[in-house]
Design a protein around this motif. Structure first.
Motif, PDB file in Angstrom:
ATOM      1  N   LEU A   9       0.645  -1.070   0.175  1.00 59.09           N
ATOM      2  CA  LEU A   9       0.070   0.037   0.185  1.00 59.09           C
ATOM      3  C   LEU A   9       0.993   1.212   0.091  1.00 59.09           C
ATOM      4  CD1 LEU A   9      -2.739   1.488   0.240  1.00 59.09           C
ATOM      5  CD2 LEU A   9      -2.456   1.215   2.614  1.00 59.09           C
ATOM      6  N   GLU A  10       0.469   2.213  -0.782  1.00 57.62           N
ATOM      7  CA  GLU A  10       1.137   3.478  -1.018  1.00 57.62           C
ATOM      8  C   GLU A  10       0.211   4.625  -0.697  1.00 57.62           C
ATOM      9  OE1 GLU A  10       4.980   3.164  -3.791  1.00 57.62           O
ATOM     10  OE2 GLU A  10       3.205   2.638  -4.708  1.00 57.62           O
ATOM     11  N   ARG A  11       0.507   5.562  -0.008  1.00 55.07           N
ATOM     12  CA  ARG A  11      -0.801   6.482   0.517  1.00 55.07           C
ATOM     13  C   ARG A  11      -0.367   8.138   0.815  1.00 55.07           C
ATOM     14  NH1 ARG A  11      -3.686   4.065   5.590  1.00 55.07           N
ATOM     15  NH2 ARG A  11      -1.825   2.790   6.349  1.00 55.07           N
ATOM     16  N   VAL A  12      -1.140   8.796   0.316  1.00 48.61           N
ATOM     17  CA  VAL A  12      -0.794  10.345   0.526  1.00 48.61           C
ATOM     18  C   VAL A  12      -2.049  10.840   1.253  1.00 48.61           C
ATOM     19  CG1 VAL A  12      -0.242  12.470  -0.453  1.00 48.61           C
ATOM     20  CG2 VAL A  12       0.686  10.365  -1.570  1.00 48.61           C
ATOM     21  N   ASP A  13      -1.825  11.229   2.511  1.00 51.50           N
ATOM     22  CA  ASP A  13      -2.875  11.714   3.076  1.00 51.50           C
ATOM     23  C   ASP A  13      -2.246  12.536   4.414  1.00 51.50           C
ATOM     24  OD1 ASP A  13      -2.376  10.038   5.471  1.00 51.50           O
ATOM     25  OD2 ASP A  13      -3.607   8.540   4.594  1.00 51.50           O
ATOM     26  N   GLU A  14      -3.137  12.933   5.401  1.00 54.81           N
ATOM     27  CA  GLU A  14      -2.448  13.968   6.555  1.00 54.81           C
ATOM     28  C   GLU A  14      -1.256  13.067   7.244  1.00 54.81           C
ATOM     29  OE1 GLU A  14      -5.402  15.542   9.057  1.00 54.81           O
ATOM     30  OE2 GLU A  14      -6.459  16.506   7.597  1.00 54.81           O
ATOM     31  N   GLN A  15      -1.435  11.957   7.229  1.00 55.35           N
ATOM     32  CA  GLN A  15      -0.311  11.111   8.032  1.00 55.35           C
ATOM     33  C   GLN A  15       0.781  10.727   7.108  1.00 55.35           C
ATOM     34  OE1 GLN A  15      -0.660  11.465  11.427  1.00 55.35           O
ATOM     35  NE2 GLN A  15      -2.533  12.482  10.988  1.00 55.35           N
ATOM     36  N   HIS A  16       0.607  10.601   5.974  1.00 52.07           N
ATOM     37  CA  HIS A  16       1.469   9.735   5.022  1.00 52.07           C
ATOM     38  C   HIS A  16       1.863  10.850   3.872  1.00 52.07           C
ATOM     39  CE1 HIS A  16      -0.826   6.678   7.193  1.00 52.07           C
ATOM     40  NE2 HIS A  16       0.137   5.935   7.019  1.00 52.07           N
ATOM     41  N   ALA A  17       3.488  10.840   3.882  1.00 51.29           N
ATOM     42  CA  ALA A  17       3.899  11.722   2.612  1.00 51.29           C
ATOM     43  C   ALA A  17       3.198  12.962   2.500  1.00 51.29           C
ATOM     44  CB  ALA A  17       3.768  10.861   1.212  1.00 51.29           C
ATOM     45  N   ASN A  18       3.332  13.766   3.625  1.00 53.13           N
ATOM     46  CA  ASN A  18       2.565  15.160   3.713  1.00 53.13           C
ATOM     47  C   ASN A  18       3.430  16.125   4.140  1.00 53.13           C
ATOM     48  OD1 ASN A  18       1.003  17.254   4.280  1.00 53.13           O
ATOM     49  ND2 ASN A  18      -0.100  16.481   5.997  1.00 53.13           N
ATOM     50  N   ALA A  19       4.344  16.566   3.152  1.00 49.03           N
ATOM     51  CA  ALA A  19       5.237  17.768   3.356  1.00 49.03           C
ATOM     52  C   ALA A  19       4.486  18.789   3.742  1.00 49.03           C
ATOM     53  CB  ALA A  19       6.227  17.947   2.136  1.00 49.03           C
ATOM     54  N   TYR A  20       3.240  19.190   3.305  1.00 45.49           N
ATOM     55  CA  TYR A  20       2.818  20.439   3.699  1.00 45.49           C
ATOM     56  C   TYR A  20       2.436  20.320   4.999  1.00 45.49           C
ATOM     57  CZ  TYR A  20      -1.069  24.157   3.749  1.00 45.49           C
ATOM     58  OH  TYR A  20      -1.598  25.037   4.022  1.00 45.49           O
ATOM     59  N   GLY A  21       2.231  19.422   5.698  1.00 44.70           N
ATOM     60  CA  GLY A  21       1.857  19.324   7.057  1.00 44.70           C
ATOM     61  C   GLY A  21       3.068  19.546   7.941  1.00 44.70           C
ATOM     62  N   LEU A  22       4.216  19.100   7.403  1.00 45.19           N
ATOM     63  CA  LEU A  22       5.399  19.355   8.027  1.00 45.19           C
ATOM     64  C   LEU A  22       5.818  20.819   7.936  1.00 45.19           C
ATOM     65  CD1 LEU A  22       7.909  18.663   9.636  1.00 45.19           C
ATOM     66  CD2 LEU A  22       8.912  18.139   7.606  1.00 45.19           C
ATOM     67  N   TRP A  23       5.752  21.521   6.844  1.00 40.38           N
ATOM     68  CA  TRP A  23       5.953  22.989   6.485  1.00 40.38           C
ATOM     69  C   TRP A  23       5.184  23.872   7.572  1.00 40.38           C
ATOM     70  CZ3 TRP A  23       2.594  26.558   4.202  1.00 40.38           C
ATOM     71  CH2 TRP A  23       3.220  27.714   3.757  1.00 40.38           C
ATOM     72  N   GLN A  24       3.870  23.425   7.772  1.00 40.86           N
ATOM     73  CA  GLN A  24       2.675  24.268   8.744  1.00 40.86           C
ATOM     74  C   GLN A  24       3.517  24.045  10.126  1.00 40.86           C
ATOM     75  OE1 GLN A  24      -0.702  22.306   7.520  1.00 40.86           O
ATOM     76  NE2 GLN A  24      -1.460  24.404   7.053  1.00 40.86           N
TER      77      GLN A  24
END
Length: 86
Positions: A9-24
């Motif tokens: 499984l590969e996913r992008v969401d708030e908890q996975h692969a989320n550079a935007y959340g880290l930037w915030q």
């Protein structure tokens, strides 16, 4: 369907692969330091993880919850790894 050897499984969401959340979390800096760029690049990587499935009577049964605004890809591997017998 033939029985898969494995599933990932590969996913992008708030908890996975989320550079935007880290930037915030970094305070939404307008200009980034080199180490912040590296952190954001690492946070944006999609990491395949083992995915559980059930196989019975030539039928695959999967269950997956995708959060709002998330995307997911499931990859099934079938057959051998392509190695030739000696």
């Amino acid at each position: 369907a033939p029985q898969p050897r494995a599933a990932f499984l590969e996913r992008v969401d708030e908890q996975h692969a989320n550079a935007y959340g880290l930037w915030q979390a970094l305070g939404s800096p307008r200009y980034l330091k080199q180490y912040e760029v590296e952190q954001l690049q690492a946070a944006s990587r999609i990491a395949p993880e083992a995915f559980l499935f059930e196989y019975q009577a030539r039928t695959l049964d999967v269950s997956l919850v995708i959060p709002p605004h998330g995307v997911a890809a499931v990859t099934f591997e079938f057959g051998d790894d392509g190695a030739q017998p000696a």
